[in-house]
Design an enzyme around this catalytic site. Structure first.
Site, PDB file in Angstrom:
ATOM      1  N   HIS A 299       2.185   3.059   0.450  1.00 19.91           N
ATOM      2  CA  HIS A 299       2.899   3.084   1.726  1.00 19.91           C
ATOM      3  C   HIS A 299       2.120   3.831   2.801  1.00 19.91           C
ATOM      4  CE1 HIS A 299       6.132   1.505  -0.741  1.00 19.91           C
ATOM      5  NE2 HIS A 299       6.608   1.000   0.385  1.00 19.91           N
TER       6      HIS A 299
ATOM      7  N   GLU B 219       7.486  -6.057  -4.065  1.00 21.26           N
ATOM      8  CA  GLU B 219       7.190  -4.715  -4.558  1.00 21.26           C
ATOM      9  C   GLU B 219       7.909  -4.427  -5.867  1.00 21.26           C
ATOM     10  OE1 GLU B 219       7.821  -1.804  -1.477  1.00 21.26           O
ATOM     11  OE2 GLU B 219       6.189  -2.591  -0.253  1.00 21.26           O
TER      12      GLU B 219
END
Length: 93
Positions: free
Chosen positions: A46, A14
């Site tokens: 997310h 990420e």
């Protein structure tokens, strides 16, 4: 296996994508546009509407770490620490 992916894999991949690629690419527009855009995308992936604002804040903080340090190691380590604390709290609950 889930712990390894959450604690090590996610922070590394990420941060490479959201801070290294996206923030780095958007940074030609200045810190705030780059941080807000890359952090918004970070929050959205997310998949939790209730966490968009907290993840947006975390994303901005990680962008700031990268911007100030000029290395991805600081945001990766902070992300790893954040995930470790979160994972531990969830595991103990």
């Amino acid at each position: 296996m889930a712990a390894a992916v959450t604690l090590v894999g996610a922070p590394a991949t990420e941060e490479l994508f959201f801070r290294g690629l996206l923030f780095g690419g958007f940074s030609r527009w200045g810190f705030w546009p780059a941080a807000l855009l890359s952090s918004t995308l970070f929050a959205l992936v997310h998949f939790d509407l209730g966490s968009i604002v907290p993840f947006l804040g975390i994303g901005i903080g990680l962008a700031w770490l990268y911007h100030r340090s000029h290395t991805l190691w600081h945001p990766i380590l902070f992300h790893l620490l954040f995930n470790t604390i979160s994972f531990t709290i969830l595991a103990l609950a």
